[in-house]
Write an enzyme that holds these catalytic residues in place. Structure first.
Site, PDB file in Angstrom:
ATOM      1  N   THR A  15       0.819  -1.222   0.000  1.00  0.00           N
ATOM      2  CA  THR A  15       0.000   0.000   0.000  1.00  0.00           C
ATOM      3  C   THR A  15       0.851   1.269   0.000  1.00  0.00           C
ATOM      4  OG1 THR A  15      -1.712  -1.148   1.220  1.00  0.00           O
ATOM      5  CG2 THR A  15      -1.754   1.229   1.380  1.00  0.00           C
ATOM      6  N   SER A  82       1.327  -7.707  -1.151  1.00  0.00           N
ATOM      7  CA  SER A  82       2.096  -8.778  -0.489  1.00  0.00           C
ATOM      8  C   SER A  82       1.321 -10.081  -0.379  1.00  0.00           C
ATOM      9  CB  SER A  82       2.609  -8.332   0.872  1.00  0.00           C
ATOM     10  OG  SER A  82       1.567  -8.277   1.805  1.00  0.00           O
ATOM     11  N   SER A  83      -0.001 -10.029  -0.610  1.00  0.00           N
ATOM     12  CA  SER A  83      -0.729 -11.311  -0.604  1.00  0.00           C
ATOM     13  C   SER A  83      -0.341 -12.156  -1.816  1.00  0.00           C
ATOM     14  CB  SER A  83      -2.243 -11.097  -0.507  1.00  0.00           C
ATOM     15  OG  SER A  83      -2.620  -9.970  -1.227  1.00  0.00           O
ATOM     16  N   THR A 113       1.664  -4.934   4.080  1.00  0.00           N
ATOM     17  CA  THR A 113       1.551  -5.358   5.482  1.00  0.00           C
ATOM     18  C   THR A 113       0.991  -6.782   5.625  1.00  0.00           C
ATOM     19  OG1 THR A 113      -0.626  -4.331   5.629  1.00  0.00           O
ATOM     20  CG2 THR A 113       1.246  -3.025   6.391  1.00  0.00           C
TER      21      THR A 113
HETATM   22  N1  ASP Z   1      -2.777  -5.714   0.640  1.00  0.00           N
HETATM   23  C1  ASP Z   1      -1.664  -4.838   0.960  1.00  0.00           C
HETATM   24  C2  ASP Z   1      -0.394  -5.655   0.912  1.00  0.00           C
HETATM   25  O1  ASP Z   1      -0.140  -6.412   1.786  1.00  0.00           O
HETATM   26  C3  ASP Z   1      -1.864  -4.247   2.314  1.00  0.00           C
HETATM   27  C4  ASP Z   1      -0.799  -3.292   2.746  1.00  0.00           C
HETATM   28  O2  ASP Z   1       0.199  -3.057   2.128  1.00  0.00           O
HETATM   29  O3  ASP Z   1      -0.999  -2.716   3.816  1.00  0.00           O
HETATM   30  O4  ASP Z   1       0.349  -5.518  -0.031  1.00  0.00           O
END
Ligand code: ASP
Length: 370
Positions: A15, A82-83, A113
């Site tokens: 993000t 990151s998923s 995250t």
């Molecule tokens: N879906 C995002 C990721 O993990 C969430 C984030 O970056 O906070 O890439």
């Protein structure tokens, strides 16, 4: 004034660098580097930008403690939510750190995250004999959105990377530097998104920056070794009331080699379910390494209850206060080294990178329970 600390920022995605689009937040190549260079917190415009190996290097203004950071941003292609990240992405980050190790003082990884705790744990094992600071950070709101947490997170991570020598893979979020292999994402919506229930922060950032040196590991003595072979035949299973032996046996089938069994409370499973215990015993006899971790976010696996002891009796390894994220990545790492299952079982109970507390079984009473 001393030379600025050289910090390599590996921008893997997340993000923090995303842009708002019709489909929601999306990663956008080139965008984050440009934005950072345009922000006075990250780029002191009085210091000219230099270019090395095609990368732009810009220098921050001095921190409150008078230290500047020379920042090089290396952007990954593709930038990932990151998923979508996996073991190959951990290997890429580890290899990039390995290649650039001598040229930089410290490393910051910008990462989504969602799986940051897994990557931080994995990297802590993959980077053997680490003697420099590696910090993963990201944000819940993109850098260029008003009310973002990205500024605080990235500035805090860079400040620590630039002026402290913390020879660990760490995770910085919401004013706290956590040991990476102790961290867990705890909040999908709040800014205080990470915690490490079984190990207090290494550094806390307020007006002053307070490092707990007694908690920080000593630097590795040998040269850095990067171990990228991770065994993918691992999985996690969260135990739930009513699970059938058939489900468990099917789950434990080859090619599975390592399992994180997330149990109740202090490592308990139904000791009256012989069918489940037999399925676990059969798998451990085949060499599958099964590690007992608690479903609770704080506390440790212990042998307080008969329901917990039954697992040990069928060969399940007690995971002490390992997080499931750390247990899973440690299994990938140890099995990836090609160790036999007895060695893996033994090392799962040893403290390799500060990921677990050895001999830290908690007492629940003054009585000794047999
Ligand atoms: N879906 C995002 C990721 O993990 C969430 C984030 O970056 O906070 O890439």
């Amino acid at each position: 004034m001393s030379d600025p600390a050289r910090v390599l920022v590996l921008y893997a995605g997340g993000t923090i660098g995303m842009k708002q689009s019709g489909r929601g937040y999306v990663p956008s190549p080139g965008y984050l580097g440009e934005q950072l260079e345009a922000l006075p917190q990250f780029h002191d415009a009085r210091v000219p930008v230099s270019i090395e190996n095609g990368c732009r290097i810009f220098v921050t203004p001095p921190s409150r403690e008078g230290r500047r950071v020379a920042l090089t941003v290396k952007e990954y292609d593709p930038l990932l939510d990151s998923s979508n990240m996996g073991m190959d992405d951990w290997a890429r980050i580890a290899e990039d750190i390995g290649r650039a190790y001598d040229a930089y003082d410290a490393f910051v990884v910008l990462h989504g995250t969602d799986t940051m705790a897994y990557s931080a744990s994995a990297l802590s094992f993959m980077l053997e004999d680490l003697a420099k600071t590696v910090i993963l950070t990201g944000s819940q709101i993109p850098l260029t959105t008003a009310r973002t947490d990205a500024l605080d997170n990235l500035l805090g991570a860079l400040t620590i990377a630039g002026q402290f020598e913390i020879p660990e893979v760490c995770l910085y979020f919401a004013h706290k530097l956590l040991r990476g292999n102790r961290a867990q994402k705890q909040d999908a919506s709040g800014f205080d998104a990470f915690w490490s229930g079984n190990f207090p922060p290494l550094v806390e950032v307020g007006i002053d920056i307070h490092a707990e040196w007694a908690r920080i590991r000593k630097p590795g003595e040998g040269p850095l070794r990067v171990q990228t072979a991770m065994n993918p035949n691992v999985a996690a299973l969260r135990l739930f009331p009513g699970i059938t032996a058939e489900t468990l046996s099917n789950f434990l089938r080859p090619p599975l080699e390592g399992v994180v069994l997330e149990t109740y409370g202090s490592g308990n499973a139904p000791d009256r379910r012989r069918d489940l215990l037999d399925a676990l015993a059969e798998a451990t006899a085949r060499g599958v390494v099964i590690v007992n971790c608690t479903q609770c976010h704080k506390g440790t696996v212990s042998s307080t209850y008969a329901a917990g002891k039954a697992l040990a009796e069928v060969g399940v390894v007690p995971g002490a206060d390992l997080t499931p994220e750390a247990a899973l990545t440690k299994l990938c790492y140890l099995l990836g080294k090609g160790l036999g299952s007895e060695d893996v079982r033994a090392q799962m109970q040893e403290d390799l990178r500060g990921e677990l507390t050895v001999g830290g079984e908690r007492r629940y009473s003054h009585r000794v329970r047999e």
